[in-house]
Design a protein around this motif. Sequence first.
Motif, PDB file in Angstrom:
ATOM      1  N   LYS A   1       0.842  -1.190   0.000  1.00 12.67           N
ATOM      2  CA  LYS A   1       0.000   0.000   0.000  1.00 12.67           C
ATOM      3  C   LYS A   1       0.884   1.248   0.000  1.00 12.67           C
ATOM      4  O   LYS A   1       1.805   1.361   0.788  1.00 12.67           O
ATOM      5  N   LEU A   2       0.610   2.166  -0.934  1.00 12.66           N
ATOM      6  CA  LEU A   2       1.430   3.369  -1.073  1.00 12.66           C
ATOM      7  C   LEU A   2       1.347   4.214   0.192  1.00 12.66           C
ATOM      8  O   LEU A   2       0.258   4.563   0.655  1.00 12.66           O
ATOM      9  N   ARG A   3       2.539   4.535   0.752  1.00 16.14           N
ATOM     10  CA  ARG A   3       2.578   5.341   1.983  1.00 16.14           C
ATOM     11  C   ARG A   3       3.379   6.623   1.834  1.00 16.14           C
ATOM     12  O   ARG A   3       3.176   7.577   2.583  1.00 16.14           O
ATOM     13  N   SER A   4       4.310   6.669   0.846  1.00 18.55           N
ATOM     14  CA  SER A   4       5.153   7.857   0.726  1.00 18.55           C
ATOM     15  C   SER A   4       5.829   7.872  -0.648  1.00 18.55           C
ATOM     16  O   SER A   4       5.765   6.876  -1.401  1.00 18.55           O
ATOM     17  N   ARG A   5       6.437   8.985  -0.992  1.00 21.72           N
ATOM     18  CA  ARG A   5       7.281   9.105  -2.189  1.00 21.72           C
ATOM     19  C   ARG A   5       8.544   9.846  -1.780  1.00 21.72           C
ATOM     20  O   ARG A   5       8.476  10.819  -1.022  1.00 21.72           O
ATOM     21  N   ILE A   6       9.694   9.401  -2.305  1.00 21.41           N
ATOM     22  CA  ILE A   6      10.949  10.084  -2.009  1.00 21.41           C
ATOM     23  C   ILE A   6      11.732  10.276  -3.293  1.00 21.41           C
ATOM     24  O   ILE A   6      11.626   9.475  -4.225  1.00 21.41           O
ATOM     25  N   THR A   7      12.462  11.352  -3.357  1.00 23.68           N
ATOM     26  CA  THR A   7      13.310  11.646  -4.515  1.00 23.68           C
ATOM     27  C   THR A   7      14.746  11.326  -4.147  1.00 23.68           C
ATOM     28  O   THR A   7      15.250  11.764  -3.092  1.00 23.68           O
ATOM     29  N   ILE A   8      15.415  10.574  -5.009  1.00 25.68           N
ATOM     30  CA  ILE A   8      16.779  10.118  -4.708  1.00 25.68           C
ATOM     31  C   ILE A   8      17.680  10.341  -5.916  1.00 25.68           C
ATOM     32  O   ILE A   8      17.223  10.551  -7.037  1.00 25.68           O
ATOM     33  N   GLN A   9      18.993  10.306  -5.673  1.00 24.12           N
ATOM     34  CA  GLN A   9      19.962  10.301  -6.759  1.00 24.12           C
ATOM     35  C   GLN A   9      19.841   8.976  -7.510  1.00 24.12           C
ATOM     36  O   GLN A   9      19.722   7.920  -6.891  1.00 24.12           O
ATOM     37  N   SER A  10      19.903   9.040  -8.827  1.00 24.49           N
ATOM     38  CA  SER A  10      19.704   7.824  -9.616  1.00 24.49           C
ATOM     39  C   SER A  10      20.809   6.796  -9.377  1.00 24.49           C
ATOM     40  O   SER A  10      20.617   5.613  -9.643  1.00 24.49           O
ATOM     41  N   THR A  11      21.949   7.249  -8.864  1.00 26.31           N
ATOM     42  CA  THR A  11      23.073   6.322  -8.653  1.00 26.31           C
ATOM     43  C   THR A  11      23.124   5.757  -7.237  1.00 26.31           C
ATOM     44  O   THR A  11      24.058   5.032  -6.892  1.00 26.31           O
ATOM     45  N   LEU A  12      22.117   6.067  -6.419  1.00 23.83           N
ATOM     46  CA  LEU A  12      22.132   5.636  -5.023  1.00 23.83           C
ATOM     47  C   LEU A  12      22.134   4.111  -4.912  1.00 23.83           C
ATOM     48  O   LEU A  12      21.356   3.432  -5.590  1.00 23.83           O
TER      49      LEU A  12
ATOM     50  N   ASP B   1      11.003  -7.787   5.381  1.00 22.35           N
ATOM     51  CA  ASP B   1      11.817  -7.639   4.168  1.00 22.35           C
ATOM     52  C   ASP B   1      11.617  -6.232   3.627  1.00 22.35           C
ATOM     53  O   ASP B   1      10.599  -5.582   3.895  1.00 22.35           O
ATOM     54  N   VAL B   2      12.597  -5.762   2.860  1.00 29.77           N
ATOM     55  CA  VAL B   2      12.484  -4.484   2.144  1.00 29.77           C
ATOM     56  C   VAL B   2      12.848  -4.774   0.690  1.00 29.77           C
ATOM     57  O   VAL B   2      14.017  -5.010   0.370  1.00 29.77           O
ATOM     58  N   ILE B   3      11.834  -4.785  -0.156  1.00 27.25           N
ATOM     59  CA  ILE B   3      12.004  -5.181  -1.564  1.00 27.25           C
ATOM     60  C   ILE B   3      12.187  -3.932  -2.418  1.00 27.25           C
ATOM     61  O   ILE B   3      11.375  -3.004  -2.363  1.00 27.25           O
ATOM     62  N   VAL B   4      13.258  -3.924  -3.220  1.00 27.05           N
ATOM     63  CA  VAL B   4      13.561  -2.776  -4.072  1.00 27.05           C
ATOM     64  C   VAL B   4      13.336  -3.153  -5.534  1.00 27.05           C
ATOM     65  O   VAL B   4      13.888  -4.140  -6.024  1.00 27.05           O
ATOM     66  N   VAL B   5      12.503  -2.379  -6.203  1.00 24.17           N
ATOM     67  CA  VAL B   5      12.368  -2.464  -7.666  1.00 24.17           C
ATOM     68  C   VAL B   5      13.107  -1.250  -8.204  1.00 24.17           C
ATOM     69  O   VAL B   5      12.626  -0.124  -8.055  1.00 24.17           O
ATOM     70  N   PRO B   6      14.287  -1.432  -8.785  1.00 23.10           N
ATOM     71  CA  PRO B   6      15.148  -0.311  -9.162  1.00 23.10           C
ATOM     72  C   PRO B   6      14.421   0.764  -9.957  1.00 23.10           C
ATOM     73  O   PRO B   6      13.658   0.476 -10.885  1.00 23.10           O
ATOM     74  N   ARG B   7      14.624   2.026  -9.488  1.00 24.76           N
ATOM     75  CA  ARG B   7      14.139   3.229 -10.183  1.00 24.76           C
ATOM     76  C   ARG B   7      12.621   3.351 -10.172  1.00 24.76           C
ATOM     77  O   ARG B   7      12.084   4.271 -10.795  1.00 24.76           O
ATOM     78  N   ARG B   8      11.932   2.445  -9.430  1.00 24.83           N
ATOM     79  CA  ARG B   8      10.470   2.524  -9.437  1.00 24.83           C
ATOM     80  C   ARG B   8       9.861   2.573  -8.043  1.00 24.83           C
ATOM     81  O   ARG B   8       9.136   3.495  -7.704  1.00 24.83           O
ATOM     82  N   LEU B   9      10.126   1.548  -7.221  1.00 25.69           N
ATOM     83  CA  LEU B   9       9.457   1.521  -5.916  1.00 25.69           C
ATOM     84  C   LEU B   9      10.232   0.677  -4.917  1.00 25.69           C
ATOM     85  O   LEU B   9      11.094  -0.126  -5.280  1.00 25.69           O
ATOM     86  N   VAL B  10       9.859   0.880  -3.652  1.00 25.94           N
ATOM     87  CA  VAL B  10      10.349   0.066  -2.544  1.00 25.94           C
ATOM     88  C   VAL B  10       9.129  -0.393  -1.757  1.00 25.94           C
ATOM     89  O   VAL B  10       8.247   0.411  -1.452  1.00 25.94           O
ATOM     90  N   ASN B  11       9.070  -1.700  -1.454  1.00 29.59           N
ATOM     91  CA  ASN B  11       7.944  -2.245  -0.687  1.00 29.59           C
ATOM     92  C   ASN B  11       8.483  -2.800   0.624  1.00 29.59           C
ATOM     93  O   ASN B  11       9.311  -3.724   0.634  1.00 29.59           O
ATOM     94  N   VAL B  12       8.011  -2.239   1.739  1.00 26.10           N
ATOM     95  CA  VAL B  12       8.405  -2.706   3.075  1.00 26.10           C
ATOM     96  C   VAL B  12       7.388  -3.754   3.522  1.00 26.10           C
ATOM     97  O   VAL B  12       6.184  -3.476   3.585  1.00 26.10           O
ATOM     98  N   VAL B  13       7.857  -4.947   3.828  1.00 27.37           N
ATOM     99  CA  VAL B  13       6.979  -6.053   4.213  1.00 27.37           C
ATOM    100  C   VAL B  13       7.076  -6.265   5.715  1.00 27.37           C
ATOM    101  O   VAL B  13       8.171  -6.476   6.246  1.00 27.37           O
ATOM    102  N   VAL B  14       5.929  -6.200   6.409  1.00 26.10           N
ATOM    103  CA  VAL B  14       5.883  -6.445   7.860  1.00 26.10           C
ATOM    104  C   VAL B  14       4.814  -7.479   8.148  1.00 26.10           C
ATOM    105  O   VAL B  14       3.882  -7.679   7.373  1.00 26.10           O
ATOM    106  N   GLU B  15       4.961  -8.147   9.269  1.00 24.54           N
ATOM    107  CA  GLU B  15       3.981  -9.170   9.692  1.00 24.54           C
ATOM    108  C   GLU B  15       2.657  -8.483  10.039  1.00 24.54           C
ATOM    109  O   GLU B  15       2.622  -7.393  10.609  1.00 24.54           O
TER     110      GLU B  15
END
Length: 887
Positions: free
Chosen positions: A836-847, A873-887
Amino acid sequence: MSETKYEFAKIEPKWQDAWERSGIFRMEPDSDKPRHYCLTMFPYPSGTLHVGHGRNYILGDAVARYKLMKGYNLLAPMGWDAFGLPAENAAIREDVHPRTFTETNISHMKKQFQSWGVLYDWSRELATCNPEYYKWNQWLFLLLFKKGLAYRKHGPVNWCPSCETVLANEQVVEGKCERCEAEIEQKDLEQWYLKITDYAERLLDDLDQLEGWSEQAKTLQENWIGRSEGSEIQFVLEGTEDVVPVFTTRPDTVYGVTFLVLAPEHPLVAKIAGEGEHKDEIMEFVERVRAESRLERTSPDSQKEGLFLHAHVINPLTSERVQLWTANYAVMDYGTGAVMGVPAHDQRDYLFARKYKLPIKVVIQPAGQTLDPKTMIQAYEGQGMQVNSNEFTGLPNVFAMMKITQALEENEVGKATVHYRLRDWLISRQRYWGTPIPIVYCEKCGVVPVPEHQLPVLLPPNADFKQRGGQSPLAGVESFVNTSCPTCGHKARRETDTMDTFVDSSWYFLRYLSPKEDKKAFDSEEVNKWLPVDIYIGGVEHATKHLIYARFITKVLYDFMLVEFEEPFKILFNQGLIGRSSNWCDTCRSYKWDRDVKGLVQAKEEGGAATEGKGVAAVAQAEEPECASCGSPVEIRFEKMSKSKLNVVSPDELIKQYGADTERLYTLFVGPPDKEAEWSDRGVIGAHRFLYRVWETVTEHLERVKDAAERPAAGADLPDAIVDLRRKVHQTIQKVTADMEGDYKFNTSISAVMELVSEIKKIESYEAAGPAGLAALREALEAVILLLSPFTPHVTEELWEMLGHNESVLGTAWPEFDKEAVKEPTVEIAVQVNGKLRSRITIQSTLEEDELRKLVLADEKVAKVLEGKTPKDVIVVPRRLVNVVVE
């Protein structure tokens, strides 16, 4: 604003002449460059080209131009599929000789190709109606004849009463002639066939090798070949030794056979009729059914009609007498022309049995049910247990299939077999405009092939090609028919049928390598260097005709060790058709010009499109358009462009009004090239305006960039706006290159260049960034020109010259994108918690990903949702999204 005008009417002929003089599209025989064979299906020269045809050739030209710029030694030839019914029928209508008609059309179509800016290696031009080409059709026929792959037989054929000729199965569409749409009839004739069925399994199996073909094309061929595994069961005509083989995919139902059906064309039907008391009844039924179209006979919704032949056959496993019938739903071109009647387990047989009060016998019972023939309201076609099946009773029917087939083989009354829907290729045509079949008939020697040294057997120019009556016009030319036997020298007569024109196109792609060779059909050494064809461009409608024949002939030539490959085309690209709305009046039973329909609004945009027969106008549909002749409602249909449907757009007028580059651009931009698209007059105007925009964008900066470097120096300190522009330039190069190398989505390539032009125009002052800014501007302008050049070659050549280049765009290397320049400086990442979308962050593309995870978990909104919980778990889809998985 530039004062230099975009004068396409002057620019386009200038560059067409320059390309012709340069010979840049001529293949270099001795070059060590990598080779690329780009082939577009050659056309029938039976009329003029319209814009729908243009998609095929413009697309092929764009690919060829790209390959030249990529440094390939290019082979892009063109020829003419010049024989055949279209040209002959048109010549009859126009009251001219087919050769005159064909050559006139070739001349005009070559001019149309030139006016489009479509380039070919014309030094390799061929026309299949010329003796120097069709001589080798005859050579190919003789090769097949000697190897037992060409034969003559008497049998039922598809007859078009309008074209007055036989058609192959592949040329019959829904029971009608593919050319004139007349209902097809059945006739018994002596005809020539090629044994394509000997290659059915290889043609099917080798589809897996065709990785560069669309699934649609492969599926069409797979279904046309139609492999079916089953059993052949030998019934015997009672009181005779005549065996009636039956193919079935359900040997488990053989104990439920209560009648047997023969196709009306089956030779046993006429034999049974003989001179017996039921002859007239039987033959009247046969003739009536054969007058029906195949579609009528085989459609699931059509009425099933039959006639008892007053004869019986013996079931080989039960020894039971089974009634023998003939029926309209049985056809000779599937299986053996004989069908087991199993009404308890086949719905068609069930309906037939109920209609004619034939017995029904259950031999497969479904689990948990007991079928009773007296109460069944439909056939049971599913799986179950065998009943009433002698020693196989009690077995699952799937297992019984194998066991019953084994019993058939042990008793020598049947066998496991494979049948194909594919039928041998019928090549005889009772028409004038085709390749004469090189056979003579001698009373002493029989069927005699013409010796190779006597080829070609020339088509007589004085035949009455308008002759009707179902006989080839060649039969009326005594000087052609009467000849001497090559074997004994006695009087003989020539075969008067001509070959199906698909023979011509089954190998033409080989002839382009040595079109003037007079000692052999093709130069095998050159052919083996250049083939298989790298990309073959044409419509998917050819999948079950030309393409399957070309594959067959290639395999034959491979078996004869004349070529070293079994498949002729690596990549097959099937372009979608371009259609247009047409106006159909059901009362008048005819199509109507727009001017003859009340309630169609003529759009007032500048010029409109040139539509054949009505001048210039873009047409919009009113709510209730009416026929001006009868007042009936008119149906607006989207259909393939066709003169008969009065919806053709003429390229000649369009080019005169807007230029070839406009037509090319719109044709490629209208939609994905492999999908059908609707022609829009407004879209043409939009494409034209974009070219004006490109012209103005380049010419207004000519003075600024004439002394600028080709690109900014490495490491130059550039303002953000210039950095952004360079990023867009190199992303566009990357995008267009990927399209050219991948799925040929030229519409998205053009869209990307349009975006780049908009980015160029956003920057108000390039001088403010100094020499590096002007260098970036020049780099961007040149990228636009080079990337558009395969699509709109005339205007880009002119602009390239205006930028100070002496060499043609075609001699310029395709641009390479800078991997560093395409990188985005920052990207916005969506952050989810449990999806579920909770936030948006802007990052350097090379991070790095580990650093990104830390930033996400430190985000205030994410921390609030987590409430101190440790993520699973913290799942990263490069350049698109991050999904934080909690119980």
